[in-house]
Design a protein around this motif. Structure first.
Motif, PDB file in Angstrom:
ATOM      1  N   GLU A 306       0.833  -1.215   0.000  1.00 31.60           N
ATOM      2  CA  GLU A 306       0.000   0.000   0.000  1.00 31.60           C
ATOM      3  C   GLU A 306       0.860   1.255   0.000  1.00 31.60           C
ATOM      4  N   LYS A 330      -8.511  -3.892  -4.859  1.00 27.78           N
ATOM      5  CA  LYS A 330      -9.431  -5.013  -4.634  1.00 27.78           C
ATOM      6  C   LYS A 330      -8.660  -6.278  -4.283  1.00 27.78           C
ATOM      7  N   SER A 333      -7.693  -6.083  -0.764  1.00 26.44           N
ATOM      8  CA  SER A 333      -8.868  -6.198   0.104  1.00 26.44           C
ATOM      9  C   SER A 333      -9.397  -7.628   0.162  1.00 26.44           C
ATOM     10  N   ASP A 334      -9.525  -8.269  -1.010  1.00 31.79           N
ATOM     11  CA  ASP A 334     -10.102  -9.618  -1.073  1.00 31.79           C
ATOM     12  C   ASP A 334      -9.097 -10.710  -0.710  1.00 31.79           C
TER      13      ASP A 334
END
Length: 379
Positions: A306, A330, A333-334
């Motif tokens: 990040e 995504k 996140s996933d």
């Protein structure tokens, strides 16, 4: 102008139930663009270099669609996601070419530890000294790309404890590969390894990242990242590639990012830090606690990614490929494919059920990409 990019994609073939079946002799003889691997249970295709991400997306999907049609012609066969022999078969090596002496050496020396599926990401850099610098940076950050791509939590129908069983078991060869300080250093080192027999040929350099070209080690024109597990989702693969490209543009604009000049660690200590980071990422991928190569602080892989993402976002936007980088959010996140599979496993789905579900999802996703983004495939 963006950097050129290309992929070497290794994939397993098998049944809709997830059993891997060796079909490479028939595939290579009948489907253009596919090549043998030492074991017959997987095959490889290579995309042509391109600077454009939308072209690369279609180039990733098109060969798979051709292969899927041929597999249906052979019988009820399909493509199997993941990077290891997830449901069984690691006790036997199925030679694809019994007359190939290099394949014989691989089987006898490494066994089925090398019978894996993966993706090699190639980024074009013509200047050999810039290429060496890029290889140094990507090598110390390769654990992050492994963390994003991990897709091999199973082996022989068992949960192994790795997110990337492939990289956890893969025989990196030779054992100690330095951070090359120059092109001349790379040439001298490769020549010495071949003379000593620690490398059988110029291809026998199995490390996380290596310089590559048409006449290795002399004529080089690209960086090859070899650490990634198979990323079955082309959108995710392009997002990972976009992160690498943006990071390389950052390096080209700021040569101070060179690990040889921008780290608290000595070169030998950097190698030890990187080796430990790779092992940690192989086990826990995005949740792994790593050591930052610049300042030595402990940082979770997801947080480190990040950080880099926020640093390179403006570069990707200026260069016009931020829309291909953005799916990384995504993915973080996933979770990667291994983490998604392990979540299903923790909910009571056994490895066979997980792999069966994943192969269906992969096929459906490719069809969707074909219909929405690659209409030329229908011609």
């Amino acid at each position: 102008m963006l950097l050129s990019k290309g992929f070497e994609i290794e994939m397993y073939t098998g049944t809709p139930q997830g059993d891997i079946v060796g079909l490479s002799d028939q595939i290579v003889a009948s489907v253009d663009g596919y090549m043998r691997e030492p074991d017959s249970r997987n095959v490889e295709y290579i995309t042509l270099p391109s600077t454009q991400y939308d072209t690369l997306l279609c180039d990733l999907v098109r060969p798979r669609q051709r292969l899927r049609k041929y597999l249906q012609h052979l019988g009820n066969y399909t493509l199997i996601p993941g990077s290891t022999l997830s449901l069984g078969g690691s006790d036997t090596f199925y030679r694809s070419d019994i007359n190939n002496l290099y394949h014989s050496y691989i089987e006898q020396t490494y066994g089925t530890k090398v019978v894996t599926a993966s993706v090699h990401i190639n980024i074009g850099i013509d200047d050999p000294e810039l290429l060496m610098q890029a290889c140094r940076l990507v090598r110390v950050e390769a654990p992050l790309y492994l963390a994003l791509s991990a897709s091999s939590p199973f082996l022989d129908s068992l949960v192994t404890g790795y997110h990337s069983t492939r990289w956890g078991l893969f025989p990196q060869t030779p054992t100690d590969v330095p951070l090359f300080t120059s092109h001349a250093h790379h040439i001298a080192w490769v020549e010495a390894q071949i003379a000593a027999g620690t490398m059988q040929n110029v291809r026998h350099l199995w490390t996380s990242v290596r310089p590559n070209g048409d006449r290795r080690p002399y004529d080089l024109n690209r960086l090859e990242l070899r650490i990634c597990d198979l990323v079955s989702n082309p959108i995710s693969l392009l997002a990972i590639t976009a992160l690498i490209e943006a990071r390389l543009w950052q390096l080209l604009e700021n040569p101070g990012l060179d690990p040889l000049t921008c780290s608290i660690f000595s070169p030998s200590s950097l190698l030890e830090v990187t080796k430990n980071n790779e092992a940690a990422a192989a086990r826990n991928s995005l949740d792994a606690t790593l050591t930052h190569w610049q300042d030595g602080r402990s940082i979770v892989a997801r947080d480190w990614i990040e950080e880099i993402y926020s640093q390179v976002w403006d570069i990707s936007k200026q260069k016009g490929f931020s829309c291909f980088l953005s799916p990384l959010v995504k993915l973080l996140s996933d979770g990667n494919e291994a983490q998604q599979w392990l979540r299903l496993n923790s909910c009571g789905f056994d490895p066979r059920q997980v792999v069966t579900y994943a192969q269906v999802a992969m096929a459906e996703r490719e069809l969707e990409l074909e219909d929405k983004l690659c209409p030329s495939l229908l011609a």
